[in-house]
Design a protein around this motif. Sequence first.
Motif, short mmCIF file in Angstrom:
data_model
loop_
_atom_site.label_atom_id
_atom_site.label_comp_id
_atom_site.label_asym_id
_atom_site.label_seq_id
_atom_site.Cartn_x
_atom_site.Cartn_y
_atom_site.Cartn_z
N UNK A 22 -11.66 32.91 22.58
CA UNK A 22 -10.50 32.08 22.82
C UNK A 22 -10.03 32.01 24.24
N UNK A 23 -10.94 32.20 25.21
CA UNK A 23 -10.53 32.15 26.61
C UNK A 23 -11.03 30.89 27.34
N UNK A 24 -11.83 30.08 26.64
CA UNK A 24 -12.41 28.91 27.28
C UNK A 24 -11.40 27.81 27.53
N UNK A 25 -11.64 27.08 28.62
CA UNK A 25 -10.81 25.91 28.92
C UNK A 25 -11.31 24.73 28.09
N UNK A 26 -10.48 23.71 27.94
CA UNK A 26 -10.89 22.49 27.23
C UNK A 26 -12.12 21.89 27.93
N UNK A 63 -16.81 2.79 16.35
CA UNK A 63 -16.77 4.14 15.75
C UNK A 63 -18.20 4.68 15.59
N UNK A 66 -19.37 5.88 18.91
CA UNK A 66 -18.68 7.14 19.24
C UNK A 66 -19.31 8.31 18.48
N UNK A 67 -19.63 8.08 17.22
CA UNK A 67 -20.20 9.17 16.41
C UNK A 67 -21.63 9.51 16.86
N UNK A 122 -19.01 10.98 9.37
CA UNK A 122 -18.21 9.80 9.72
C UNK A 122 -19.12 8.59 9.98
N UNK A 125 -19.98 7.19 6.64
CA UNK A 125 -18.87 6.47 6.03
C UNK A 125 -18.58 5.15 6.77
N UNK A 126 -18.71 5.19 8.10
CA UNK A 126 -18.39 3.99 8.89
C UNK A 126 -19.49 2.94 8.81
N UNK B 22 -4.06 28.22 28.86
CA UNK B 22 -5.34 27.77 28.28
C UNK B 22 -5.17 27.50 26.78
N UNK B 26 -5.76 24.01 24.80
CA UNK B 26 -6.69 23.90 23.67
C UNK B 26 -5.98 23.38 22.43
N UNK B 44 -10.70 2.38 10.14
CA UNK B 44 -11.95 2.13 9.42
C UNK B 44 -11.66 1.60 8.01
N UNK B 48 -12.81 -2.01 6.76
CA UNK B 48 -13.71 -2.14 5.61
C UNK B 48 -13.10 -3.02 4.52
#
Lengths: 318, 58
Positions: A22-26, A63, A66-67, A122, A125-126, B22, B26, B44, B48
Amino acid sequence: MTSLSNSFSADVEPQTFAASPGQGEVSDFFALLKPRVMVLVIFTALVGMVVSHVHVQPVVATISLLMIAVGAGASGCLNMWWDADIDAVMTRTAKRPIPDGRIQPGEALAFGLVLSAGSVMILGLAANWLAAGLLAFTIVFYAVIYSMWLKRATPQNIVIGGAAGALPPIIGQAAVSGTVGIESIVLFLIIFIWTPPHFWALALIKAGEYAKAGIPMMPNVAGPVSTRRQILGYSLLLFPIGLAPVALGFGGLLYGITGLLGGLGMIAFSVHVMRNREGEAEKRAALGMFGFSILYLFLLFSALLAEHGLGLFRGVLA
Amino acid sequence: MSRGPKGNEVAPKSLDAVQAERRRKRSLAIAVVLGTLVLIFYVLTIAKLGPQVLNRPL
């Protein structure tokens, strides 16, 4: 402290990565997705969609795109999880989030698996389940077949593994049309044949790094002379395949000129790499080949996008 | 206060400023992703259903 136990290469010592959970940055998690590869995937999948000429809801197409990108990013994340031990050895990759200790291997694994499952679901489904199945196959092929097996086992690693990077146009076409047509198969072949000369140009310069990490890249196994010969061979093969869209009628005048000049450029750069075998000239020639190969693929796909997306298509063959 | 392994009360570990920042970022990123997912499923579904969704007998 967490140890990564997936190292099986005889040349690489098992690595220990100092990261607390849990120390990582985004931005570290984003880097795990290999954003530059994602951009290439979006671009080639978009071309696969556009050449299909199927009317599809823009929302569904967006979409889907993106997926496909997220799925590609997820496979990149799983690749970084598996390859963290060899990434730590090479200067080019040592600063990646896992070997640098910013993200724990377990976190990356969970992140990659969740994104893989989510993107496939997704997309199914899309768009449809054919496209979703192809995306799932691409992720498994890249993460398991290429990363876990081929990469450390054979100098043909990037030749066979290149199939994963070549699949996005096929997924794109499947997403909008529900089928796989000759157009996307030809685009697949172009990327597939383009991959070896592209990567081996870089491998010629980084041969020492790959040797240090124990990866059997072509220059380390077959030697630089044979690699240069193979680069030229693949470039010669790429020339007619690059022009196949013209012969099949979905590449117009703009594409034809781009394919012709670009294909000749790839051959010219390969010959340049063959002739310059020592010192700074060797490095410059290989870097030139690497850079031009990216430009070649970009221009080729841009020409198709302009012809089919912007209506610039002018037929070459009657 | 939370309970430790022996049932005794343990003071929660405090995060330093960098760790807290951080974690906040997150958490925000997760919120954005979840919001995007909700939006994707909503848009969606409407896409649809198509324009016929607006036609209903009065």
